[in-house]
Design a protein around this motif. Sequence first.
Motif, PDB file in Angstrom:
ATOM      1  N   PRO A  41       0.813  -1.215   0.000  1.00 42.03           N
ATOM      2  CA  PRO A  41       0.000   0.000   0.000  1.00 42.03           C
ATOM      3  C   PRO A  41       0.846   1.263   0.000  1.00 42.03           C
ATOM      4  O   PRO A  41       1.923   1.304   0.588  1.00 42.03           O
ATOM      5  CB  PRO A  41      -0.808  -0.112   1.298  1.00 42.03           C
ATOM      6  N   SER A  59      -4.200   3.410  -1.428  1.00 39.98           N
ATOM      7  CA  SER A  59      -4.545   2.798  -0.149  1.00 39.98           C
ATOM      8  C   SER A  59      -5.384   3.740   0.688  1.00 39.98           C
ATOM      9  O   SER A  59      -5.426   4.943   0.445  1.00 39.98           O
ATOM     10  CB  SER A  59      -3.274   2.421   0.617  1.00 39.98           C
ATOM     11  N   ALA A  71      -4.474  -1.742   0.735  1.00 36.36           N
ATOM     12  CA  ALA A  71      -4.136  -1.443  -0.657  1.00 36.36           C
ATOM     13  C   ALA A  71      -5.269  -1.866  -1.570  1.00 36.36           C
ATOM     14  O   ALA A  71      -5.949  -2.864  -1.329  1.00 36.36           O
ATOM     15  CB  ALA A  71      -2.865  -2.192  -1.050  1.00 36.36           C
TER      16      ALA A  71
END
Length: 84
Positions: A41, A59, A71
């Motif tokens: 992420p 994210s 993410a």
Amino acid sequence: MHIAILSDYAVAAFANGPAFSTQTLKRYLEQRGHRVTIVGPAPGPDDPAPPEGTLLFSSVEYKGHPGVRFAFPFPDTIFDNTPK
């Protein structure tokens, strides 16, 4: 060899085991001549910059656990509910 490491902690924003082990594994693999990409992420606005060699997905912050981000490996516009 090109190696991808999938991690919830692509950026070492907090001193935790997964973040340190991901960065340590990356460093040692690179020392052995491998090309390493960390996949995870994207960091939040207050997090440090991601290291070189990362593939970051959009994210969102997980409110129940500070420092953890979810993410989303697809376009941000998928959640855009505004009429076009």
